[in-house]
Design a protein around this motif. Sequence first.
Motif, PDB file in Angstrom:
ATOM      1  N   PRO A 227     -32.251  10.275  43.166  1.00 31.03           N
ATOM      2  CA  PRO A 227     -33.447  10.883  42.577  1.00 31.03           C
ATOM      3  C   PRO A 227     -33.900  10.269  41.257  1.00 31.03           C
ATOM      4  CG  PRO A 227     -31.545  12.318  42.292  1.00 31.03           C
ATOM      5  CD  PRO A 227     -31.115  11.218  43.213  1.00 31.03           C
ATOM      6  N   MET A 228     -33.042   9.478  40.624  1.00 27.98           N
ATOM      7  CA  MET A 228     -33.399   8.889  39.340  1.00 27.98           C
ATOM      8  C   MET A 228     -33.972   7.480  39.485  1.00 27.98           C
ATOM      9  SD  MET A 228     -32.697  11.468  37.594  1.00 27.98           S
ATOM     10  CE  MET A 228     -33.102  10.811  35.976  1.00 27.98           C
TER      11      MET A 228
ATOM     12  N   VAL B 192     -26.618   1.717  39.609  1.00 28.94           N
ATOM     13  CA  VAL B 192     -26.758   2.445  40.872  1.00 28.94           C
ATOM     14  C   VAL B 192     -26.241   3.881  40.723  1.00 28.94           C
ATOM     15  CG1 VAL B 192     -25.990   2.559  43.275  1.00 28.94           C
ATOM     16  CG2 VAL B 192     -26.731   0.384  42.305  1.00 28.94           C
ATOM     17  N   THR B 193     -25.160   4.045  39.995  1.00 27.16           N
ATOM     18  CA  THR B 193     -24.654   5.404  39.743  1.00 27.16           C
ATOM     19  C   THR B 193     -25.703   6.222  39.002  1.00 27.16           C
ATOM     20  OG1 THR B 193     -22.383   4.558  39.629  1.00 27.16           O
ATOM     21  CG2 THR B 193     -22.772   6.740  38.717  1.00 27.16           C
ATOM     22  N   SER B 194     -26.402   5.601  38.051  1.00 24.03           N
ATOM     23  CA  SER B 194     -27.438   6.322  37.295  1.00 24.03           C
ATOM     24  C   SER B 194     -28.613   6.698  38.179  1.00 24.03           C
ATOM     25  CB  SER B 194     -27.917   5.484  36.105  1.00 24.03           C
ATOM     26  OG  SER B 194     -28.767   4.412  36.517  1.00 24.03           O
ATOM     27  N   TYR B 195     -28.918   5.893  39.200  1.00 23.48           N
ATOM     28  CA  TYR B 195     -29.979   6.253  40.143  1.00 23.48           C
ATOM     29  C   TYR B 195     -29.614   7.536  40.886  1.00 23.48           C
ATOM     30  CZ  TYR B 195     -32.028   1.524  39.798  1.00 23.48           C
ATOM     31  OH  TYR B 195     -32.617   0.361  39.376  1.00 23.48           O
ATOM     32  N   ARG B 196     -28.331   7.733  41.111  1.00 22.85           N
ATOM     33  CA  ARG B 196     -27.860   8.928  41.831  1.00 22.85           C
ATOM     34  C   ARG B 196     -27.755  10.118  40.880  1.00 22.85           C
ATOM     35  NH1 ARG B 196     -26.537  11.180  46.352  1.00 22.85           N
ATOM     36  NH2 ARG B 196     -24.419  11.704  46.999  1.00 22.85           N
ATOM     37  N   CYS B 197     -27.222   9.886  39.667  1.00 23.92           N
ATOM     38  CA  CYS B 197     -27.036  10.998  38.730  1.00 23.92           C
ATOM     39  C   CYS B 197     -26.830  10.440  37.329  1.00 23.92           C
ATOM     40  CB  CYS B 197     -25.832  11.839  39.142  1.00 23.92           C
ATOM     41  SG  CYS B 197     -25.436  13.173  37.990  1.00 23.92           S
ATOM     42  N   ALA B 198     -27.739  10.735  36.427  1.00 23.85           N
ATOM     43  CA  ALA B 198     -27.650  10.223  35.060  1.00 23.85           C
ATOM     44  C   ALA B 198     -26.421  10.759  34.336  1.00 23.85           C
ATOM     45  CB  ALA B 198     -28.919  10.586  34.288  1.00 23.85           C
ATOM     46  N   LEU B 199     -26.074  12.002  34.597  1.00 22.87           N
ATOM     47  CA  LEU B 199     -24.907  12.588  33.928  1.00 22.87           C
ATOM     48  C   LEU B 199     -23.608  11.928  34.397  1.00 22.87           C
ATOM     49  CD1 LEU B 199     -25.878  16.365  33.922  1.00 22.87           C
ATOM     50  CD2 LEU B 199     -25.799  14.829  31.954  1.00 22.87           C
ATOM     51  N   THR B 200     -23.531  11.624  35.689  1.00 26.09           N
ATOM     52  CA  THR B 200     -22.345  10.934  36.204  1.00 26.09           C
ATOM     53  C   THR B 200     -22.241   9.535  35.606  1.00 26.09           C
ATOM     54  OG1 THR B 200     -22.473  12.184  38.257  1.00 26.09           O
ATOM     55  CG2 THR B 200     -21.138  10.189  38.290  1.00 26.09           C
ATOM     56  N   ALA B 201     -23.357   8.856  35.471  1.00 24.18           N
ATOM     57  CA  ALA B 201     -23.347   7.524  34.863  1.00 24.18           C
ATOM     58  C   ALA B 201     -22.904   7.589  33.406  1.00 24.18           C
ATOM     59  CB  ALA B 201     -24.734   6.892  34.969  1.00 24.18           C
ATOM     60  N   ALA B 202     -23.344   8.606  32.699  1.00 25.02           N
ATOM     61  CA  ALA B 202     -22.932   8.769  31.302  1.00 25.02           C
ATOM     62  C   ALA B 202     -21.441   9.060  31.197  1.00 25.02           C
ATOM     63  CB  ALA B 202     -23.731   9.892  30.652  1.00 25.02           C
ATOM     64  N   TRP B 203     -20.937   9.878  32.107  1.00 21.98           N
ATOM     65  CA  TRP B 203     -19.492  10.157  32.146  1.00 21.98           C
ATOM     66  C   TRP B 203     -18.711   8.884  32.445  1.00 21.98           C
ATOM     67  CZ3 TRP B 203     -16.771  10.379  37.065  1.00 21.98           C
ATOM     68  CH2 TRP B 203     -15.408  10.666  36.923  1.00 21.98           C
ATOM     69  N   LEU B 204     -19.209   8.089  33.398  1.00 24.01           N
ATOM     70  CA  LEU B 204     -18.563   6.822  33.726  1.00 24.01           C
ATOM     71  C   LEU B 204     -18.507   5.918  32.504  1.00 24.01           C
ATOM     72  CD1 LEU B 204     -17.407   4.702  35.646  1.00 24.01           C
ATOM     73  CD2 LEU B 204     -19.752   4.156  36.344  1.00 24.01           C
ATOM     74  N   ARG B 205     -19.609   5.868  31.751  1.00 22.10           N
ATOM     75  CA  ARG B 205     -19.681   5.015  30.563  1.00 22.10           C
ATOM     76  C   ARG B 205     -18.614   5.410  29.537  1.00 22.10           C
ATOM     77  NH1 ARG B 205     -24.641   6.376  28.927  1.00 22.10           N
ATOM     78  NH2 ARG B 205     -25.409   5.470  30.878  1.00 22.10           N
ATOM     79  N   ARG B 206     -18.337   6.702  29.458  1.00 24.72           N
ATOM     80  CA  ARG B 206     -17.317   7.182  28.514  1.00 24.72           C
ATOM     81  C   ARG B 206     -15.899   6.959  29.034  1.00 24.72           C
ATOM     82  NH1 ARG B 206     -20.301  11.978  28.797  1.00 24.72           N
ATOM     83  NH2 ARG B 206     -18.502  13.067  29.673  1.00 24.72           N
TER      84      ARG B 206
END
Length: 222
Positions: free
Chosen positions: A145-146, A195-209
């Motif tokens: 959705p992103m 690609v993770t951010s395209y699916r979910c911005a919060l998940t991508a941010a968690w991954l980055r951390r």
Amino acid sequence: MPNRFSAAELAAIPAVLSAPRFQTYLSESGGDTSKALSLYHWNAQISAAFLIPLHVFEVAIRNAVSAAAERAYGANWPWHTSFVTSLPSPAVPNFNPRLALTKTAARHPTTGKVIADMNFAFWVSMFTARHEGRLWTPSLRSEFPMLPPAVSVKMARAEIHGIANQVRELRNRIAHHEPIFRRDLAADYAAMELVTSYRCALTAAWLRRSHTVASLLLMRPS
């Protein structure tokens, strides 16, 4: 801190690793065995660090595929004849998605078990143009959705497929304990996060951390 090796270690460790395997690192290090061992150690460390991004990326895209397939074929999509026959079935030595799914589905009673047991190549193959009309025209924006609104389904699907294939190559090298130090590893990580951010911005941010790839890239032996 650079690794310190004794004279005995400098003789023993490369022999255990094997001369052909170690030669790649030795060549990169100008024939310096100590530097080559440091590079080998760093390559193993950065490979391990990629396991978290690889984990998140793979689970994210396989769940997207499953949701799109369920939307098109129902909850039991791994056994749906129309779905199974829509998969390509090339001759060996090429990867055969239809055969891979049929064999896996025969071993498991639930869709969840099938998803967990399918190999990564299958999920990558589901983003080829072959599946655009059946799966992604109705579902790509629901599952990612992103995605930028101005990007077409065709372009976005192709981008995800290209990145997934890039990630597959990296994953295979790591799984087989191969050198990855000559790759653009920062770009590999950025592609997974995108690609993770395209699916979910919060998940991508968690991954980055959560990952340590960036800090380890700064520690590569010179």
